[in-house]
Design a protein around this motif. Structure first.
Motif, PDB file in Angstrom:
ATOM      1  N   UNK A   1      12.945 -17.333   1.177  1.00  0.00           N
ATOM      2  CA  UNK A   1      12.078 -17.044   0.034  1.00  0.00           C
ATOM      3  C   UNK A   1      12.308 -15.614  -0.450  1.00  0.00           C
ATOM      4  N   UNK A   2      12.429 -15.444  -1.757  1.00  0.00           N
ATOM      5  CA  UNK A   2      12.662 -14.126  -2.360  1.00  0.00           C
ATOM      6  C   UNK A   2      11.660 -13.925  -3.492  1.00  0.00           C
ATOM      7  N   UNK A   3      10.930 -12.806  -3.444  1.00  0.00           N
ATOM      8  CA  UNK A   3       9.944 -12.470  -4.474  1.00  0.00           C
ATOM      9  C   UNK A   3      10.246 -11.066  -4.974  1.00  0.00           C
ATOM     10  N   UNK A   4      10.515 -10.940  -6.270  1.00  0.00           N
ATOM     11  CA  UNK A   4      10.947  -9.682  -6.854  1.00  0.00           C
ATOM     12  C   UNK A   4       9.832  -8.669  -7.086  1.00  0.00           C
ATOM     13  N   UNK A   5      10.249  -7.461  -7.416  1.00  0.00           N
ATOM     14  CA  UNK A   5       9.370  -6.286  -7.519  1.00  0.00           C
ATOM     15  C   UNK A   5       8.199  -6.443  -8.472  1.00  0.00           C
ATOM     16  N   UNK A   6       8.421  -7.024  -9.640  1.00  0.00           N
ATOM     17  CA  UNK A   6       7.344  -7.081 -10.635  1.00  0.00           C
ATOM     18  C   UNK A   6       6.666  -8.448 -10.682  1.00  0.00           C
ATOM     19  N   UNK A   7       6.915  -9.279  -9.678  1.00  0.00           N
ATOM     20  CA  UNK A   7       6.241 -10.584  -9.606  1.00  0.00           C
ATOM     21  C   UNK A   7       4.746 -10.368  -9.396  1.00  0.00           C
ATOM     22  N   UNK A   8       3.954 -11.247 -10.001  1.00  0.00           N
ATOM     23  CA  UNK A   8       2.505 -11.218  -9.841  1.00  0.00           C
ATOM     24  C   UNK A   8       2.091 -12.616  -9.400  1.00  0.00           C
ATOM     25  N   UNK A   9       1.399 -12.695  -8.264  1.00  0.00           N
ATOM     26  CA  UNK A   9       0.993 -13.979  -7.703  1.00  0.00           C
ATOM     27  C   UNK A   9      -0.523 -13.994  -7.583  1.00  0.00           C
TER      28      UNK A   9
ATOM     29  N   UNK B   1       8.075  -4.723  -1.955  1.00  0.00           N
ATOM     30  CA  UNK B   1       6.749  -4.140  -1.775  1.00  0.00           C
ATOM     31  C   UNK B   1       5.991  -3.891  -3.073  1.00  0.00           C
ATOM     32  N   UNK B   2       6.673  -3.910  -4.198  1.00  0.00           N
ATOM     33  CA  UNK B   2       5.994  -3.722  -5.474  1.00  0.00           C
ATOM     34  C   UNK B   2       5.321  -4.976  -6.003  1.00  0.00           C
TER      35      UNK B   2
ATOM     36  N   UNK C   1       0.841  -1.212   0.000  1.00  0.00           N
ATOM     37  CA  UNK C   1       0.000   0.000   0.000  1.00  0.00           C
ATOM     38  C   UNK C   1       0.868   1.251   0.000  1.00  0.00           C
ATOM     39  N   UNK C   2       1.932   1.246   0.777  1.00  0.00           N
ATOM     40  CA  UNK C   2       2.852   2.389   0.804  1.00  0.00           C
ATOM     41  C   UNK C   2       3.542   2.553  -0.556  1.00  0.00           C
ATOM     42  N   UNK C   3       3.951   1.444  -1.139  1.00  0.00           N
ATOM     43  CA  UNK C   3       4.619   1.476  -2.447  1.00  0.00           C
ATOM     44  C   UNK C   3       3.702   2.079  -3.507  1.00  0.00           C
ATOM     45  N   UNK C   4       2.446   1.639  -3.525  1.00  0.00           N
ATOM     46  CA  UNK C   4       1.479   2.164  -4.491  1.00  0.00           C
ATOM     47  C   UNK C   4       1.191   3.638  -4.268  1.00  0.00           C
TER      48      UNK C   4
END
Length: 197
Positions: free
Chosen positions: A96-104, A80-81, A52-55
């Protein structure tokens, strides 16, 4: 005032949904009270705040929340993105690592040491601004322990990515991507200690 109340009700429902998912997917957890102590509860709550902060354009604050969540969760790093759907579950979580433009998507389960990464900064710098660099996981996807998914690939709904798999191409809906399994050799090794120095 109504907007704030609606947001709080939505957050409360989301928190209960997360706790219920933990109880449903982790057989060692017996109820919501115990689920509060599960890494998924902290990670999802932290990511929701950071996202939410990122957006809202508050990138430094979002990064701070992400960093704090990483420390408190024992090493789950979610940019956070990243966009994460409902009923997301991380079993164990460490590494676990999830990058900025990942969509889950919704109803996704991820095990420990999973990476949803890019193909490297040298490739990312050549991409257009805003272009996706990380994987997109459809609804109902399960990603096994230590699997690595790299690049702007798409994993179809209900696909299964096996433990330790390296995936760099799209995976169709309902498909399974497995790493090679270890071969079992039934021969006993010989120990010739004589002659060794």
């Amino acid at each position: 005032m109504r907007t704030t109340r609606a947001a709080l009700r939505s957050a409360y429902r989301g928190a209960l949904e997360t706790l219920d998912v933990i109880v449903a997917r982790d057989p060692s957890v017996t109820g919501r009270a115990e689920a509060l102590l599960h890494p998924t509860a902290l990670v999802v709550a932290g990511h929701r705040v950071g996202h939410a902060l990122h957006r809202a354009g508050r990138r430094r604050s979002a990064r701070a929340v992400s960093a704090l969540t990483k420390v408190l969760s024992g090493g789950v790093e979610i940019h956070p993105g990243a966009e994460i759907g409902r009923r997301f579950f991380i079993d164990h979580g460490a590494g676990t690592v999830i990058g900025e433009t990942a969509v889950i998507g919704d109803d996704v389960s991820v095990f420990h040491q999973v990476t949803l990464g890019s193909l490297g900064w040298w490739n990312d710098r050549a991409r257009e601004s805003g272009e996706r660099r990380h994987p997109k996981l459809g609804n109902g996807v399960t990603v096994g322990a230590a699997a690595t998914l790299l690049g702007p690939i798409t994993i179809g709904d209900d696909a299964l990515i096996g433990a330790t798999a390296l995936v760099m191409t799209d995976v169709p809906k309902g498909a399974r991507a497995h790493a090679p399994q270890a071969l079992v050799d039934n021969r006993m090794p010989t120990m010739d200690w004589e002659g060794e120095q």
